[in-house]
Design a protein around this motif. Structure first.
Motif, short mmCIF file in Angstrom:
data_model
loop_
_atom_site.label_atom_id
_atom_site.label_comp_id
_atom_site.label_asym_id
_atom_site.label_seq_id
_atom_site.Cartn_x
_atom_site.Cartn_y
_atom_site.Cartn_z
N ALA A 253 -14.14 -9.55 0.11
CA ALA A 253 -15.33 -9.51 -0.74
C ALA A 253 -16.21 -8.32 -0.42
CB ALA A 253 -16.14 -10.81 -0.59
N GLN A 254 -16.27 -7.95 0.87
CA GLN A 254 -17.10 -6.81 1.27
C GLN A 254 -16.56 -5.49 0.74
OE1 GLN A 254 -17.07 -7.02 5.54
NE2 GLN A 254 -18.97 -8.19 5.63
N GLN A 255 -15.23 -5.37 0.71
CA GLN A 255 -14.64 -4.06 0.42
C GLN A 255 -13.97 -3.96 -0.93
OE1 GLN A 255 -15.01 -1.23 2.36
NE2 GLN A 255 -16.60 -2.68 2.90
N VAL A 256 -13.04 -4.84 -1.22
CA VAL A 256 -12.26 -4.72 -2.45
C VAL A 256 -13.14 -4.93 -3.68
CG1 VAL A 256 -10.30 -5.61 -3.75
CG2 VAL A 256 -10.16 -5.42 -1.26
N MET A 257 -14.03 -5.93 -3.64
CA MET A 257 -14.81 -6.24 -4.83
C MET A 257 -15.85 -5.17 -5.18
SD MET A 257 -13.07 -8.58 -5.90
CE MET A 257 -13.94 -8.38 -7.45
N PRO A 258 -16.61 -4.63 -4.22
CA PRO A 258 -17.51 -3.53 -4.59
C PRO A 258 -16.77 -2.35 -5.21
CG PRO A 258 -18.16 -4.41 -2.48
CD PRO A 258 -16.86 -5.08 -2.84
N ASP A 259 -15.57 -2.08 -4.70
CA ASP A 259 -14.74 -1.02 -5.29
C ASP A 259 -14.39 -1.36 -6.73
OD1 ASP A 259 -12.82 1.39 -4.83
OD2 ASP A 259 -11.51 -0.18 -5.62
N TYR A 260 -14.07 -2.63 -6.99
CA TYR A 260 -13.74 -3.05 -8.36
C TYR A 260 -14.94 -2.97 -9.29
CZ TYR A 260 -9.01 -4.71 -7.31
OH TYR A 260 -7.68 -4.79 -6.98
N PHE A 261 -16.14 -3.28 -8.78
CA PHE A 261 -17.34 -3.16 -9.61
C PHE A 261 -17.54 -1.71 -10.05
CE2 PHE A 261 -18.76 -7.24 -7.61
CZ PHE A 261 -19.03 -7.92 -8.79
N ALA A 262 -17.38 -0.78 -9.11
CA ALA A 262 -17.53 0.64 -9.45
C ALA A 262 -16.44 1.08 -10.43
CB ALA A 262 -17.47 1.49 -8.18
N TRP A 263 -15.23 0.66 -10.18
CA TRP A 263 -14.10 1.02 -11.04
C TRP A 263 -14.30 0.46 -12.45
CZ3 TRP A 263 -8.37 -0.53 -9.57
CH2 TRP A 263 -7.48 0.13 -10.43
N LEU B 186 -21.86 5.61 -11.41
CA LEU B 186 -22.21 6.73 -10.54
C LEU B 186 -23.03 6.25 -9.35
CD1 LEU B 186 -21.86 9.87 -10.56
CD2 LEU B 186 -24.13 9.99 -11.54
N LEU B 187 -23.99 5.35 -9.60
CA LEU B 187 -24.79 4.80 -8.52
C LEU B 187 -23.94 4.04 -7.51
CD1 LEU B 187 -27.82 3.50 -10.63
CD2 LEU B 187 -27.94 5.26 -8.86
N LYS B 188 -23.00 3.23 -8.02
CA LYS B 188 -22.13 2.46 -7.13
C LYS B 188 -21.21 3.39 -6.34
CE LYS B 188 -22.01 -1.96 -9.62
NZ LYS B 188 -23.11 -1.71 -10.56
N ALA B 189 -20.69 4.43 -7.00
CA ALA B 189 -19.81 5.38 -6.31
C ALA B 189 -20.56 6.08 -5.19
CB ALA B 189 -19.26 6.40 -7.31
N ASN B 190 -21.82 6.40 -5.44
CA ASN B 190 -22.62 7.06 -4.40
C ASN B 190 -22.90 6.10 -3.25
OD1 ASN B 190 -24.37 9.28 -3.41
ND2 ASN B 190 -26.00 7.80 -3.76
N THR B 191 -23.21 4.84 -3.56
CA THR B 191 -23.44 3.84 -2.52
C THR B 191 -22.21 3.66 -1.65
OG1 THR B 191 -25.03 2.64 -3.90
CG2 THR B 191 -24.03 1.42 -2.08
N LEU B 192 -21.04 3.64 -2.29
CA LEU B 192 -19.78 3.47 -1.56
C LEU B 192 -19.34 4.75 -0.86
CD1 LEU B 192 -17.77 1.47 -4.25
CD2 LEU B 192 -18.68 0.55 -2.12
N ASN B 193 -20.00 5.86 -1.19
CA ASN B 193 -19.58 7.18 -0.70
C ASN B 193 -18.13 7.45 -1.10
OD1 ASN B 193 -19.92 9.65 0.50
ND2 ASN B 193 -19.62 8.93 2.59
N ASN B 194 -17.80 7.05 -2.35
CA ASN B 194 -16.44 7.21 -2.87
C ASN B 194 -16.39 8.50 -3.67
OD1 ASN B 194 -14.12 7.02 -4.68
ND2 ASN B 194 -13.90 4.94 -3.90
N GLU B 195 -15.83 9.53 -3.07
CA GLU B 195 -15.81 10.86 -3.68
C GLU B 195 -15.02 10.88 -4.97
OE1 GLU B 195 -13.97 15.16 -2.47
OE2 GLU B 195 -15.07 14.07 -0.91
N THR B 196 -13.91 10.15 -5.01
CA THR B 196 -13.06 10.17 -6.21
C THR B 196 -13.80 9.60 -7.42
OG1 THR B 196 -11.05 9.94 -4.88
CG2 THR B 196 -10.90 9.33 -7.20
#
Length: 411
Positions: free
Chosen positions: A319-329, A355-365
Motif C-alpha cells: 500500500a505504501q509503494q505500489v498504490m501511490p505509483d498507481y495513483f500517479a500512473w 505531475l504533483l504526485k510524480a514530484n512527491t514520489l520523485n519519479n523522474e519517468t
C-alpha cells in the motif's frame, strides 16, 4: 527548558562521566522516544555503542519502540546497533537492516531504491521464515519502481524458498512442531504471490500470453493441504484476483470484446477498496489509450470515485509503494485520454494532479512524461493553466537547486 537542561545533565553526569548503566539509560531512552527527543537518543547511542556489550539491550529497546510505532526513535537505535555490529554476521544485524529498510520506505522513490539496495545483501542472513516477508517487501518496492528484472529475480527466490518451507512443514517428522515460527501470511501464499508478481512482470513487458500462464498458476491451488477458514479465505482471494487478471491480460493484449465482461466483474465485486478501484480503472485507461477506445461513459459512471482518489498508504509496503505509483500512473493515463479526446479542461486538471504526485514520489519517468504531454498540448491550455504549470516547474527547479546546493543558483 527544564527537561532540556536535565536531559543534558543526565547525559553528561550519568553516561559520559560514569560507566553507562542500562538500568538508568533504558527508561531515559523510552522517555526521550515518548517526547520525540531524537537528538538526545542519537547522542546516547553515539556514546555507548563503542561497546558491543550494549548491542543486545539496545536492540531489544528498538524492537519495543518499533512495535509501539515510534519508528523515528527505533531507527536511531537500529542504526547504532547495525553500525556497531557491521563486521559481524549475526541474525540481529540482518534484522536491524530489515527494520531500517521498512522504516525508511516513504514517498521518495529514489530514496526507496537506495534503501532496497542497502538492505538486499542482508536478506540471506535472516531466519528462513523472515526471508519470505523480506523478499515480498523488496519485490513490492521494486515493483513500485518498475524495476522488472529485480521484481522477477526476487519473486523467483521467494517462490523457491516458500516451496521448500512448505514441503518441510508437511513432512511427517515435523507435523508435531507446534512452536515453529510462522510467516505473516499463510505459507502457501508466498508461492502464489510469487506467480502473481511474475505475471505482473510479463504484463509490463507486453508478454500477455506468458502473463496468463502465471495468472492461471496462482488460481490453481489444489496442492494446498490446509483446510482451515483462513486458508480458504486466501485461496478464494487468489482465485478472485486470477479471474480479474485473466480478463485484464486479454484486454491489454487487444481483445476489446472482454471490456464488457470486465465491467460486469467490477460491478459484481463486493467490498471493493479504493486501491482495487484505481487498479481496475487504470487497466481500463491503459487499454483505452492503447487501442483508442471511447470510455467516456465508464468514466462518467465512476466520476465520484475518481474525484476521491488520494494517497493514504497504510503500514503495508504494498500500500505504501505500489498504490501511490498507481495513483500517479492513473492520473497520467486519464490526462492522456482526455487531452487526445479534445477535453482539455479535464485533461490539464488530471495532468497537474499526476505531475504533483510524480514530484512527491520523485519519479523522474512520470515527471518527464507529464512534461512531454503538456508540451504536446500546451497550445490548447488557457493562460491560467500555463501559468500554474510553469510556476510549479519553477518551484520544483528552485527546490532542487537548493537541495543540492548547486552553484548555478542565482539571487
Amino acid at each position: 527548558m527544564f527537561w532540556l537542561f536535565n536531559r543534558r545533565v543526565f547525559i553528561d553526569n550519568y553516561i559520559i562521566d560514569l560507566p553507562p548503566n542500562m538500568r538508568r539509560i533504558e527508561p531515559f531512552l523510552y522517555r526521550c522516544a515518548e517526547l520525540d527527543k531524537l537528538d538526545a537518543i542519537r547522542r546516547v547511542v553515539g556514546i555507548i555503542m563503542d561497546n558491543l556489550l550494549y548491542s543486545p539491550r539496545l536492540y531489544d529497546i528498538a524492537e519495543t519502540l518499533f512495535a509501539q510505532g515510534r519508528h523515528a526513535a527505533a531507527l536511531l537505535l537500529y542504526e547504532g546497533v547495525a553500525e556497531a555490529e557491521k563486521y559481524q554476521h549475526s541474525e540481529r544485524l540482518a534484522i536491524c537492516h530489515y527494520r531500517i529498510f521498512t522504516i525508511q520506505i516513504g514517498d521518495d522513490q529514489s530514496r526507496n531504491l537506495k534503501a532496497g539496495t542497502r538492505f538486499e545483501p542482508f536478506v540471506e542472513r535472516l531466519d528462513e521464515i523472515d526471508q519470505l516477508d523480506a523478499l515480498k517487501d523488496l519485490a513490492n518496492v521494486y515493483r513500485s519502481l518498475r524495476l522488472w528484472d529485480d521484481v522477477d529475480e526476487t519473486a523467483r527466490k521467494m517462490k523457491e524458498k516458500a516451496k521448500i518451507q512448505y514441503s518441510m512443514k508437511h513432512q511427517e517428522k515435523r507435523k508435531n512442531r507446534t512452536h515453529a515460527k510462522k510467516t505473516k501470511s499463510p505459507l502457501f501464499g508466498y508461492v502464489a504471490y510469487a506467480d502473481l508478481l511474475c505475471a505482473s512482470v510479463c504484463e509490463a513487458r507486453g508478454n500477455y500470453q506468458q502473463a496468463l500462464q502465471y495468472t492461471y498458476a496462482y488460481a490453481d491451488l489444489d496442492w494446498v493441504k490446509e483446510t482451515d477458514e483462513d486458508t480458504q479465505h486466501w485461496v478464494n482471494l487468489f482465485k478472485h484476483w486470477s479471474h480479474a487478471n485473466v480478463i485484464v491480460n486479454k484486454l491489454l493484449s487487444g481483445d476489446i470484446s472482454v471490456l464488457h465482461e470486465y465491467l460486469n466483474y467490477i460491478d459484481a465485486s463486493t467490498d471493493t477498496t479504493q486501491e482495487d478501484r484505481v487498479t481496475q480503472l487504470l487497466n481500463i485507461m491503459i487499454a483505452a489509450n492503447l487501442y483508442a477506445i471511447d470510455v467516456n461513459d465508464i468514466l462518467k459512471q465512476f466520476e465520484t470515485e475518481i474525484e476521491s482518489f488520494s494517497q493514504q498508504p497504510s503500514g503495508d509496503i504494498y500500500a505504501q509503494q505500489v498504490m501511490p505509483d498507481y495513483f500517479a500512473w492513473f492520473g497520467y493515463e486519464l490526462a492522456y485520454y482526455y487531452l487526445h479526446q479534445g477535453m482539455y479542461s479535464d485533461g490539464f486538471k488530471y495532468l497537474m494532479n499526476a505531475l504533483l504526485k510524480a514530484n512527491t514520489l520523485n519519479n523522474e519517468t512520470y515527471f518527464i512524461n507529464c512534461m512531454g504531454l503538456f508540451a504536446r498540448f500546451q497550445a490548447h491550455a488557457v493562460p491560467e493553466t500555463k501559468a500554474e504549470f510553469f510556476n510549479f516547474i519553477e518551484r520544483v527547479w528552485i527546490n532542487n537547486v537548493e537541495k543540492n546546493d548547486s552553484s548555478d543558483r542565482r539571487d
